[in-house]
Design a protein around this motif. Structure first.
Motif, PDB file in Angstrom:
ATOM      1  N   ALA A  24     -11.364  -2.150 -27.163  1.00 26.94           N
ATOM      2  CA  ALA A  24     -11.103  -3.162 -28.189  1.00 26.94           C
ATOM      3  C   ALA A  24     -10.668  -2.534 -29.505  1.00 26.94           C
ATOM      4  O   ALA A  24     -10.243  -3.246 -30.423  1.00 26.94           O
ATOM      5  N   GLU A  25     -10.758  -1.210 -29.618  1.00 28.91           N
ATOM      6  CA  GLU A  25     -10.370  -0.532 -30.852  1.00 28.91           C
ATOM      7  C   GLU A  25      -8.859  -0.380 -30.988  1.00 28.91           C
ATOM      8  O   GLU A  25      -8.342  -0.169 -32.087  1.00 28.91           O
ATOM      9  N   VAL A  26      -8.114  -0.476 -29.885  1.00 24.01           N
ATOM     10  CA  VAL A  26      -6.673  -0.253 -29.966  1.00 24.01           C
ATOM     11  C   VAL A  26      -5.969  -1.537 -30.370  1.00 24.01           C
ATOM     12  O   VAL A  26      -6.483  -2.639 -30.164  1.00 24.01           O
ATOM     13  N   ASN A  27      -4.767  -1.381 -30.929  1.00 21.24           N
ATOM     14  CA  ASN A  27      -4.115  -2.532 -31.544  1.00 21.24           C
ATOM     15  C   ASN A  27      -2.617  -2.465 -31.317  1.00 21.24           C
ATOM     16  O   ASN A  27      -1.958  -1.503 -31.741  1.00 21.24           O
ATOM     17  N   ILE A  28      -2.077  -3.467 -30.645  1.00 23.98           N
ATOM     18  CA  ILE A  28      -0.625  -3.537 -30.440  1.00 23.98           C
ATOM     19  C   ILE A  28       0.117  -3.587 -31.773  1.00 23.98           C
ATOM     20  O   ILE A  28       1.259  -3.132 -31.881  1.00 23.98           O
ATOM     21  N   GLU A  29      -0.513  -4.115 -32.818  1.00 24.24           N
ATOM     22  CA  GLU A  29       0.146  -4.166 -34.124  1.00 24.24           C
ATOM     23  C   GLU A  29       0.560  -2.784 -34.608  1.00 24.24           C
ATOM     24  O   GLU A  29       1.492  -2.649 -35.407  1.00 24.24           O
ATOM     25  N   ASP A  30      -0.124  -1.739 -34.135  1.00 30.37           N
ATOM     26  CA  ASP A  30       0.200  -0.380 -34.553  1.00 30.37           C
ATOM     27  C   ASP A  30       1.445   0.163 -33.875  1.00 30.37           C
ATOM     28  O   ASP A  30       1.967   1.204 -34.288  1.00 30.37           O
ATOM     29  N   VAL A  31       1.914  -0.501 -32.820  1.00 29.89           N
ATOM     30  CA  VAL A  31       3.002   0.082 -32.025  1.00 29.89           C
ATOM     31  C   VAL A  31       4.136  -0.909 -31.772  1.00 29.89           C
ATOM     32  O   VAL A  31       4.851  -0.816 -30.782  1.00 29.89           O
ATOM     33  N   VAL A  32       4.321  -1.866 -32.662  1.00 35.11           N
ATOM     34  CA  VAL A  32       5.435  -2.807 -32.518  1.00 35.11           C
ATOM     35  C   VAL A  32       6.757  -2.050 -32.659  1.00 35.11           C
ATOM     36  O   VAL A  32       6.949  -1.254 -33.578  1.00 35.11           O
ATOM     37  N   ASN A  33       7.652  -2.307 -31.718  1.00 34.44           N
ATOM     38  CA  ASN A  33       8.953  -1.630 -31.683  1.00 34.44           C
ATOM     39  C   ASN A  33      10.051  -2.622 -32.040  1.00 34.44           C
ATOM     40  O   ASN A  33      10.502  -3.399 -31.201  1.00 34.44           O
ATOM     41  N   SER A  34      10.482  -2.570 -33.278  1.00 34.87           N
ATOM     42  CA  SER A  34      11.476  -3.527 -33.782  1.00 34.87           C
ATOM     43  C   SER A  34      12.871  -3.270 -33.231  1.00 34.87           C
ATOM     44  O   SER A  34      13.774  -4.078 -33.444  1.00 34.87           O
ATOM     45  N   GLU A  35      13.080  -2.144 -32.527  1.00 38.01           N
ATOM     46  CA  GLU A  35      14.416  -1.771 -32.060  1.00 38.01           C
ATOM     47  C   GLU A  35      14.667  -2.198 -30.607  1.00 38.01           C
ATOM     48  O   GLU A  35      15.729  -1.889 -30.058  1.00 38.01           O
ATOM     49  N   ASP A  36      13.719  -2.861 -29.976  1.00 38.02           N
ATOM     50  CA  ASP A  36      13.837  -3.212 -28.561  1.00 38.02           C
ATOM     51  C   ASP A  36      14.922  -4.264 -28.363  1.00 38.02           C
ATOM     52  O   ASP A  36      14.859  -5.366 -28.918  1.00 38.02           O
TER      53      ASP A  36
END
Length: 896
Positions: free
Chosen positions: A531-543
């Motif tokens: 639960a500590e990990v967060n997709i918000e940290d790895v959003v890829n705007s270039e996809d």
């Protein structure tokens, strides 16, 4: 798997703060000599292993023993690469970020307790006093991620980038970070074969062309950086690479500063290194020209007063007539004699001249004379450097002021000027051929980010998703990013009018369950609870899938963690603002969500034979994971409540509990501050999790997939949970055997808020058609079917007060369709987010033509490089992992 280090070290081997480079450093004469030959005199060296890599040490590149180490401990180093650690955790980029965050929290807590010893945390705290370096790796988005991580803990990292920072220049500048930049510019691709040319992405082609501009563009924007040879196979190639940037407009002074002054400042040794000043180390090089230009020879490299000779001096033949320019004054100067025995004189006319005192030492020259033509003749002193057919440097005038001077050989002057003019013309011609910077830096990027407009859509069929239902021949005004008015015969000054006659306007599609736009791993499957990990940290705007889904009318998505564990990571809810940065895409006002999972994936049924160790291995074990997790969360919350309720006096004598990111998130769930979207299939497990939640006083927000939802829709309704399902997926694994295409209709009929999601980048482009299938399977009314991809997912994500329907005051997130929106013939003609047009089918033809023309231009340019004898690299395609729930759970070690 536990840590391999015995002793009081951190529980994770990737945290190597205890490592000190000065303790492991070994002199290598051959390595030092390679760097000296490239012009370096000092290096900051550190271990490139781990997320927290320990300290770096500053080394002088000479062969002495005691004098080589200039600064024992100079820096602390970080990265997103866990290195040689054999532990499963972390197995993803978001896992690496979470572990670094937890290390900061643990280090802070460690200073306030005396019950345990952790050598890693102790060293981490000591090392905070040094400059903090972060090797971001990846691409420009990793620089932004590193800076954001640092901001969370009040740390300004010095960040090693990737050389593509120009692609997100505004965002990079906003970090205020000092950068370390590689100059390993790519070679042109060999694209003579048309099939090879097709294998090279437009992004790679454009980066080949624009990479040498990176240094100039950053310098022009006031971004401080140093240049590293890291990434080059041979450090001696550094001047040749920098020369490419100088040809693109970077000044030699800026380049030299980035190799000398700036790095000295970064490591806080500007008082001893980085410039030629009295009292500093005698570190300098003697060359036959600019040290930042290709083909420049290094004659000598002096390191702390120790000379290393690499090229023999060849004294130039200076004999000839020169024009000597000192500031605004010109003189005619004559040089005669053999090399090493020159005589200089100023020639006034045929009968008048006066001698110039001269001294030449290797490449350095000193001249002095009196200008007898001036009333108060004083001595002019010149010092400078010898170059081919030109001498230049600084002059001290009789009044004590300084001026620039140069002496150019007269018989070469006209030729050199024409050559300079030709170089300028070639440079201008080259600049004219450079393509545009686009956002994002991939095919279908825009030269400007879409901006909100005042838009009046006239005479459309408007599907409101409100009590008004479907309105014929109706106008909708979009203003200031909102739906301003709905009615007939509307007008607005300065509005862009769009004729909606015969077309249909709906609110934008919202995908409740997506895995697009995520970098380096959708699963942190290393533990049962992450639960500590967060997709918000790895959003890829270039996809590119963002743009593709815009073409299908999607305006927003929940980016979910995968289904590798019962309690996965936190999600990101974004609007598909193509061209904008990850932070700009996030819906910052949205509630927070997290991914849970049930079934085969979490108990590792299909992970392979080696995965029989991690708990849980059965469906009973899955339930116990939830029980254990929420029991720990309750105890954690009680511990903090007890501490927070202490009096100020008692609190001063107590130690605050250790802050745990995993448990903090679970407490948010207990307090209905974070909401669960749960991957699910089988009736028994769905029922089990609802009961677990009820025992702990909260509710499940959404069951996603939920392919047996029709079996217990009444219980779902009673619990208050929604269902986000597929339209007609079944039989793709054992636990899906009871799936039926009537599932959505049956849940909807029972009063469950029901949505249709994608879980798939391709399906995300046609969610309107997926919703339409519910009309075939179950007879769902057309307006209710449309709500399953618009208003209902908005409700499930708690966005419906601003999204999901066409209502005055809501966000202007709408789609104009060519036909009835659920028809297989319907095409999204315009996809609008907050009043900005992010997809326009009318412009798509022109965009495709522009892409084709740009590719053709770049192919021709690369072919020109090859025909001019320059080296090329083999064309190779760029692959992309399309994430799904189960991606990488069978081999999550692949990201180590």
């Amino acid at each position: 798997m536990g840590p391999i280090n015995d002793g009081a070290y951190n529980a994770n081997d990737a945290i190597k703060a205890y490592f000190n480079a000065h303790e492991a450093f070994e002199n290598s004469s051959s390595d030092a000599d390679k760097m000296r030959k490239a012009g370096f005199g000092v290096v900051l060296t550190h271990s490139q292993d781990g997320l927290v890599r320990g300290t770096g040490t500053v080394i002088a590149l000479h062969d002495g023993q005691n004098e080589t180490m200039l600064k024992e401990t100079a820096s602390q180093h970080f990265s997103f690469d866990k290195g040689t650690s054999t532990q499963d955790n972390p197995s993803s980029l978001m896992g690496a970020i979470a572990l670094i965050k937890q290390t900061y929290l643990d280090a802070e807590w460690y200073t306030k307790q005396d019950e345990m010893v952790d050598i890693s945390l102790s060293a981490f705290n000591i090392n905070k006093s040094y400059p903090q370096f972060f090797e971001a790796g990846g691409d420009k988005l990793y620089v932004l991620r590193a800076d954001k991580l640092g901001d969370e803990f009040g740390v300004q990292y010095i960040i090693k980038g990737n050389g593509d920072e120009y692609q997100r220049l505004d965002e990079i500048k906003a970090t205020n970070a000092q950068l370390i930049l590689p100059v390993n510019y790519p070679e042109a691709y060999d694209v003579d074969d048309p099939l090879d040319a097709l294998n090279v992405s437009l992004e790679d082609m454009k980066h080949w062309e624009m990479a040498p501009y990176n240094l100039k563009m950053l310098a022009d924007n006031g971004i401080s950086y140093s240049i590293t040879s890291d990434g080059l196979k041979d450090a001696s190639k550094l001047p040749a690479m920098i020369s490419q940037s100088i040809e693109k407009g970077l000044s030699e002074e800026q380049a030299l500063k980035a190799l000398t002054y700036n790095p000295a400042q970064f490591i806080k040794m500007g008082d001893k290194l980085g410039s030629l000043s009295k009292g500093k180390y005698a570190n300098f090089i003697i060359t036959d020209g600019s040290p930042v230009k290709k083909d420049t020879k290094i004659f000598e490299n002096w390191v702390q007063g120790n000379p290393y000779k690499y090229e023999d001096y060849t004294l130039p033949d200076l004999a000839g007539d020169y024009t000597l320019t000192i500031g605004n004054d010109d003189y005619q100067m004559e040089v005669s004699g053999d090399p090493g025995k020159e005589k200089f004189k100023i020639v006034v006319n045929d009968s008048t001249s006066y001698d110039v005192k001269s001294e030449i030492s290797k490449q350095l020259i000193s001249l002095s004379f009196k200008d007898e033509s001036k009333e108060e003749a004083g001595k002019i002193r010149l010092s400078g450097w010898l170059k081919a057919n030109e001498i230049s440097g600084n002059a001290k005038l009789p009044d004590g002021s300084w001026a620039k001077w140069n002496a150019t050989m007269n018989d070469e002057q006209d030729t050199s000027e024409s050559e300079e003019e030709k170089e300028d013309e070639d440079k201008e011609e080259d600049e004219d051929q450079v393509g545009s910077l686009v956002y994002p830096f991939v095919a279908h990027g825009n030269t400007e980010k879409p901006k909100a407009e005042t838009i009046l859509i006239k005479n459309a069929t408007v599907w409101t998703n409100e009590a008004d239902g479907v309105l014929e021949n109706t106008d909708v005004l979009l203003e200031d990013g909102k739906i301003a008015k709905i009615g007939k015969d509307l007008s607005a000054n300065g509005a862009r009018e769009i004729d909606g006659t015969g077309k249909h306007l709906t609110s934008g599609i919202i995908d409740e369950h997506s895995h697009i736009a995520i970098s380096r791993g959708v699963n942190e499957g290393s533990e049962a609870v992450t639960a500590e990990v967060n997709i918000e940290d790895v959003v890829n705007s270039e996809d590119i899938n963002i743009y593709r889904q815009l073409s299908g009318g999607v305006v927003a998505s929940q980016l979910l963690h995968g289904s590798a564990n019962p309690i996965g990571g936190r999600s990101a809810i974004i609007k598909l603002k193509w061209g904008y940065s990850p932070e700009e895409m996030k819906i910052d006002w949205a509630d927070k969500f997290i991914k849970f999972a049930l079934g085969e994936n979490v108990k590792q049924s299909n992970w392979g034979e080696r995965n029989t160790v991690r708990f849980p291995q059965t469906r009973m074990g899955v339930e116990q994971v939830f029980e254990d997790a929420f029991t720990r969360a309750r105890e954690y919350e009680a511990e903090w409540n007890a501490y927070n309720n202490l009096s100020k006096r008692d609190k001063a004598n107590a130690t605050a509990p250790r802050k745990d990111l995993e448990l903090e998130t679970l407490v948010e769930i207990l307090n209905s501050e974070r909401f669960i979207s749960c991957h699910s299939y089988v009736q028994s497990e769905i029922n089990m999790l609802m009961k677990v939640a009820e025992r702990y006083g909260f509710r499940i927000n959404t069951f996603t997939h939920i392919l047996e939802g029709y079996k217990l829709a009444d219980k779902m309704k009673e619990h208050g949970v929604g269902g986000s399902t597929f339209s007609d997926w079944w039989a793709y694994k054992f636990e899906v055997n009871d799936a039926i295409p009537y599932n959505a209709a049956l849940m909807h009929g029972e009063g469950v808020v029901t949505a249709i999601n994608s879980d798939d980048a391709e399906m995300g482009r046609r969610l309107n058609q997926e919703a339409g299938k519910t009309m075939k399977y179950g007879g769902v009314p057309v307006e209710e079917a449309l709500k399953m991809v618009t208003l209902n997912p908005a409700k499930l994500l708690h966005l419906d007060d601003r999204m999901g329907s066409i209502k005055e005051g809501k966000d202007a997130d709408v789609v104009l369709w060519s036909d009835e929106p659920l028809s297989i013939y319907a095409k999204a003609e315009k996809t609008i987010i907050e009043g900005a047009i992010f997809f326009d089918r009318e412009e798509q033809g022109d965009k495709l033509d522009a892409i084709q023309a740009e590719r053709a231009r770049l192919v021709a340019k690369m072919q020109g490089e090859k025909s001019n004898g320059k080296s090329t690299q083999k064309a190779k395609p760029k692959s992309q992992i399309i994430y799904h729930c189960e991606t990488e759970i069978q081999n999550y070690s692949s990201l180590k």
